[in-house]
Scaffold this motif. Structure first.
Motif, PDB file in Angstrom:
ATOM      1  N   TRP A  34      47.405  47.009 118.804  1.00 20.32           N
ATOM      2  CA  TRP A  34      47.491  45.549 118.912  1.00 20.32           C
ATOM      3  C   TRP A  34      46.152  44.891 118.601  1.00 20.32           C
ATOM      4  CZ3 TRP A  34      51.624  43.040 118.268  1.00 20.32           C
ATOM      5  CH2 TRP A  34      52.847  43.533 118.713  1.00 20.32           C
ATOM      6  N   THR A  35      45.071  45.535 118.977  1.00 19.92           N
ATOM      7  CA  THR A  35      43.745  45.012 118.666  1.00 19.92           C
ATOM      8  C   THR A  35      43.541  44.957 117.149  1.00 19.92           C
ATOM      9  OG1 THR A  35      42.858  45.910 120.728  1.00 19.92           O
ATOM     10  CG2 THR A  35      41.264  45.342 119.022  1.00 19.92           C
ATOM     11  N   ILE A  36      43.979  45.997 116.450  1.00 18.56           N
ATOM     12  CA  ILE A  36      43.865  46.024 114.993  1.00 18.56           C
ATOM     13  C   ILE A  36      44.732  44.938 114.368  1.00 18.56           C
ATOM     14  CG2 ILE A  36      44.338  47.394 112.923  1.00 18.56           C
ATOM     15  CD1 ILE A  36      43.639  49.885 114.583  1.00 18.56           C
ATOM     16  N   VAL A  37      45.962  44.797 114.862  1.00 18.31           N
ATOM     17  CA  VAL A  37      46.872  43.779 114.319  1.00 18.31           C
ATOM     18  C   VAL A  37      46.288  42.383 114.508  1.00 18.31           C
ATOM     19  CG1 VAL A  37      49.140  42.709 114.606  1.00 18.31           C
ATOM     20  CG2 VAL A  37      48.941  45.190 114.554  1.00 18.31           C
ATOM     21  N   VAL A  38      45.798  42.106 115.709  1.00 19.54           N
ATOM     22  CA  VAL A  38      45.167  40.800 115.960  1.00 19.54           C
ATOM     23  C   VAL A  38      43.959  40.610 115.056  1.00 19.54           C
ATOM     24  CG1 VAL A  38      43.901  39.439 117.684  1.00 19.54           C
ATOM     25  CG2 VAL A  38      46.018  40.576 118.322  1.00 19.54           C
ATOM     26  N   GLY A  39      43.170  41.647 114.870  1.00 14.52           N
ATOM     27  CA  GLY A  39      41.999  41.573 114.001  1.00 14.52           C
ATOM     28  C   GLY A  39      42.357  41.303 112.551  1.00 14.52           C
ATOM     29  N   ILE A  40      43.412  41.951 112.054  1.00 20.95           N
ATOM     30  CA  ILE A  40      43.841  41.724 110.674  1.00 20.95           C
ATOM     31  C   ILE A  40      44.322  40.296 110.493  1.00 20.95           C
ATOM     32  CG2 ILE A  40      45.581  42.351 108.956  1.00 20.95           C
ATOM     33  CD1 ILE A  40      45.340  45.247 110.000  1.00 20.95           C
ATOM     34  N   VAL A  41      45.134  39.813 111.428  1.00 25.23           N
ATOM     35  CA  VAL A  41      45.627  38.429 111.350  1.00 25.23           C
ATOM     36  C   VAL A  41      44.466  37.441 111.439  1.00 25.23           C
ATOM     37  CG1 VAL A  41      47.034  36.701 112.534  1.00 25.23           C
ATOM     38  CG2 VAL A  41      47.922  39.011 112.208  1.00 25.23           C
ATOM     39  N   ALA A  42      43.536  37.701 112.348  1.00 22.91           N
ATOM     40  CA  ALA A  42      42.375  36.816 112.497  1.00 22.91           C
ATOM     41  C   ALA A  42      41.513  36.829 111.238  1.00 22.91           C
ATOM     42  CB  ALA A  42      41.542  37.236 113.711  1.00 22.91           C
ATOM     43  N   ALA A  43      41.403  37.981 110.590  1.00 25.54           N
ATOM     44  CA  ALA A  43      40.611  38.067 109.356  1.00 25.54           C
ATOM     45  C   ALA A  43      41.242  37.226 108.249  1.00 25.54           C
ATOM     46  CB  ALA A  43      40.477  39.522 108.917  1.00 25.54           C
ATOM     47  N   PHE A  44      42.564  37.323 108.099  1.00 28.77           N
ATOM     48  CA  PHE A  44      43.237  36.538 107.059  1.00 28.77           C
ATOM     49  C   PHE A  44      43.192  35.044 107.353  1.00 28.77           C
ATOM     50  CE2 PHE A  44      45.613  40.548 105.989  1.00 28.77           C
ATOM     51  CZ  PHE A  44      45.091  40.661 104.715  1.00 28.77           C
ATOM     52  N   VAL A  45      43.505  34.667 108.590  1.00 26.73           N
ATOM     53  CA  VAL A  45      43.507  33.248 108.956  1.00 26.73           C
ATOM     54  C   VAL A  45      42.082  32.692 108.917  1.00 26.73           C
ATOM     55  CG1 VAL A  45      44.020  31.609 110.819  1.00 26.73           C
ATOM     56  CG2 VAL A  45      45.613  33.451 110.314  1.00 26.73           C
ATOM     57  N   GLY A  46      41.124  33.469 109.401  1.00 23.96           N
ATOM     58  CA  GLY A  46      39.729  33.032 109.371  1.00 23.96           C
ATOM     59  C   GLY A  46      39.213  32.844 107.955  1.00 23.96           C
ATOM     60  N   SER A  47      39.633  33.711 107.051  1.00 18.20           N
ATOM     61  CA  SER A  47      39.238  33.562 105.643  1.00 18.20           C
ATOM     62  C   SER A  47      39.823  32.291 105.047  1.00 18.20           C
ATOM     63  CB  SER A  47      39.695  34.766 104.826  1.00 18.20           C
ATOM     64  OG  SER A  47      39.001  35.917 105.219  1.00 18.20           O
ATOM     65  N   ALA A  48      41.067  31.993 105.394  1.00 15.68           N
ATOM     66  CA  ALA A  48      41.703  30.769 104.896  1.00 15.68           C
ATOM     67  C   ALA A  48      41.013  29.522 105.448  1.00 15.68           C
ATOM     68  CB  ALA A  48      43.180  30.764 105.259  1.00 15.68           C
ATOM     69  N   ILE A  49      40.669  29.548 106.716  1.00 19.19           N
ATOM     70  CA  ILE A  49      39.963  28.403 107.319  1.00 19.19           C
ATOM     71  C   ILE A  49      38.592  28.237 106.681  1.00 19.19           C
ATOM     72  CG2 ILE A  49      38.896  27.561 109.452  1.00 19.19           C
ATOM     73  CD1 ILE A  49      41.274  28.801 110.962  1.00 19.19           C
ATOM     74  N   ALA A  50      37.878  29.344 106.502  1.00 23.17           N
ATOM     75  CA  ALA A  50      36.552  29.279 105.880  1.00 23.17           C
ATOM     76  C   ALA A  50      36.640  28.748 104.458  1.00 23.17           C
ATOM     77  CB  ALA A  50      35.894  30.653 105.899  1.00 23.17           C
ATOM     78  N   ALA A  51      37.679  29.160 103.725  1.00 26.96           N
ATOM     79  CA  ALA A  51      37.865  28.651 102.365  1.00 26.96           C
ATOM     80  C   ALA A  51      38.161  27.161 102.395  1.00 26.96           C
ATOM     81  CB  ALA A  51      38.993  29.400 101.671  1.00 26.96           C
ATOM     82  N   GLY A  52      38.953  26.725 103.359  1.00 29.83           N
ATOM     83  CA  GLY A  52      39.257  25.302 103.495  1.00 29.83           C
ATOM     84  C   GLY A  52      38.033  24.471 103.834  1.00 29.83           C
ATOM     85  N   LEU A  53      37.133  25.064 104.601  1.00 24.82           N
ATOM     86  CA  LEU A  53      35.898  24.364 104.968  1.00 24.82           C
ATOM     87  C   LEU A  53      34.830  24.487 103.885  1.00 24.82           C
ATOM     88  CD1 LEU A  53      35.588  25.424 108.719  1.00 24.82           C
ATOM     89  CD2 LEU A  53      36.296  23.200 107.822  1.00 24.82           C
ATOM     90  N   GLY A  54      35.060  25.350 102.906  1.00 27.69           N
ATOM     91  CA  GLY A  54      34.101  25.533 101.825  1.00 27.69           C
ATOM     92  C   GLY A  54      32.936  26.442 102.161  1.00 27.69           C
ATOM     93  N   VAL A  55      33.109  27.301 103.168  1.00 26.98           N
ATOM     94  CA  VAL A  55      32.022  28.202 103.559  1.00 26.98           C
ATOM     95  C   VAL A  55      32.378  29.672 103.331  1.00 26.98           C
ATOM     96  CG1 VAL A  55      31.051  26.615 105.250  1.00 26.98           C
ATOM     97  CG2 VAL A  55      32.812  28.231 105.963  1.00 26.98           C
ATOM     98  N   ALA A  56      33.445  29.928 102.585  1.00 30.69           N
ATOM     99  CA  ALA A  56      33.884  31.310 102.388  1.00 30.69           C
ATOM    100  C   ALA A  56      33.025  32.060 101.379  1.00 30.69           C
ATOM    101  CB  ALA A  56      35.348  31.329 101.942  1.00 30.69           C
ATOM    102  N   ASP A  57      32.540  31.369 100.369  1.00 33.84           N
ATOM    103  CA  ASP A  57      31.758  32.021  99.325  1.00 33.84           C
ATOM    104  C   ASP A  57      30.323  31.510  99.345  1.00 33.84           C
ATOM    105  OD1 ASP A  57      33.900  33.525  98.348  1.00 33.84           O
ATOM    106  OD2 ASP A  57      34.639  31.814  97.206  1.00 33.84           O
ATOM    107  N   THR A  58      29.500  32.227 100.079  1.00 33.91           N
ATOM    108  CA  THR A  58      28.084  31.891 100.129  1.00 33.91           C
ATOM    109  C   THR A  58      27.307  33.095  99.619  1.00 33.91           C
ATOM    110  OG1 THR A  58      27.891  32.687 102.406  1.00 33.91           O
ATOM    111  CG2 THR A  58      28.369  30.346 102.101  1.00 33.91           C
ATOM    112  N   GLU A  59      26.054  32.892  99.319  1.00 37.14           N
ATOM    113  CA  GLU A  59      25.229  34.017  98.881  1.00 37.14           C
ATOM    114  C   GLU A  59      24.893  34.882 100.083  1.00 37.14           C
ATOM    115  OE1 GLU A  59      21.998  33.303  96.303  1.00 37.14           O
ATOM    116  OE2 GLU A  59      22.989  31.647  95.292  1.00 37.14           O
TER     117      GLU A  59
END
Length: 87
Positions: A34-59
């Protein structure tokens, strides 16, 4: 999806999930799967939020994206643990 993509998603989910679990208050009566499942979901959702905020692709390392993912994992682990305690 290639096998290497699946393995890397599991590894990243494990890392994000474990870090989120460390930040979650109290004891969490959920297993590693369950920890892995939550982590995978959080990684995908967090990436989408970061992309929406414009902070996903930084150097360099995307610290803000990681923080968003870990915070989401902590919330997810806490929420899942509370629902498991209610049983």
């Amino acid at each position: 999806m290639e096998i290497s993509s699946i393995i890397s998603a599991i590894v990243i989910g494990l890392i994000i999930g474990l870090l989120g679990r460390l930040l979650a208050p109290g004891r969490q009566p959920i297993g590693l799967l369950w920890t892995i499942v939550v982590g995978i979901v959080a990684a995908f959702v967090g990436s989408a939020i970061a992309a929406g905020l414009g902070v996903a692709d930084t150097e360099g390392v995307d610290w803000i994206e990681w923080l968003i993912q870990i915070a989401l994992a902590a919330v997810g682990v806490t929420a899942l643990a509370r629902t498991r305690l209610g049983r």
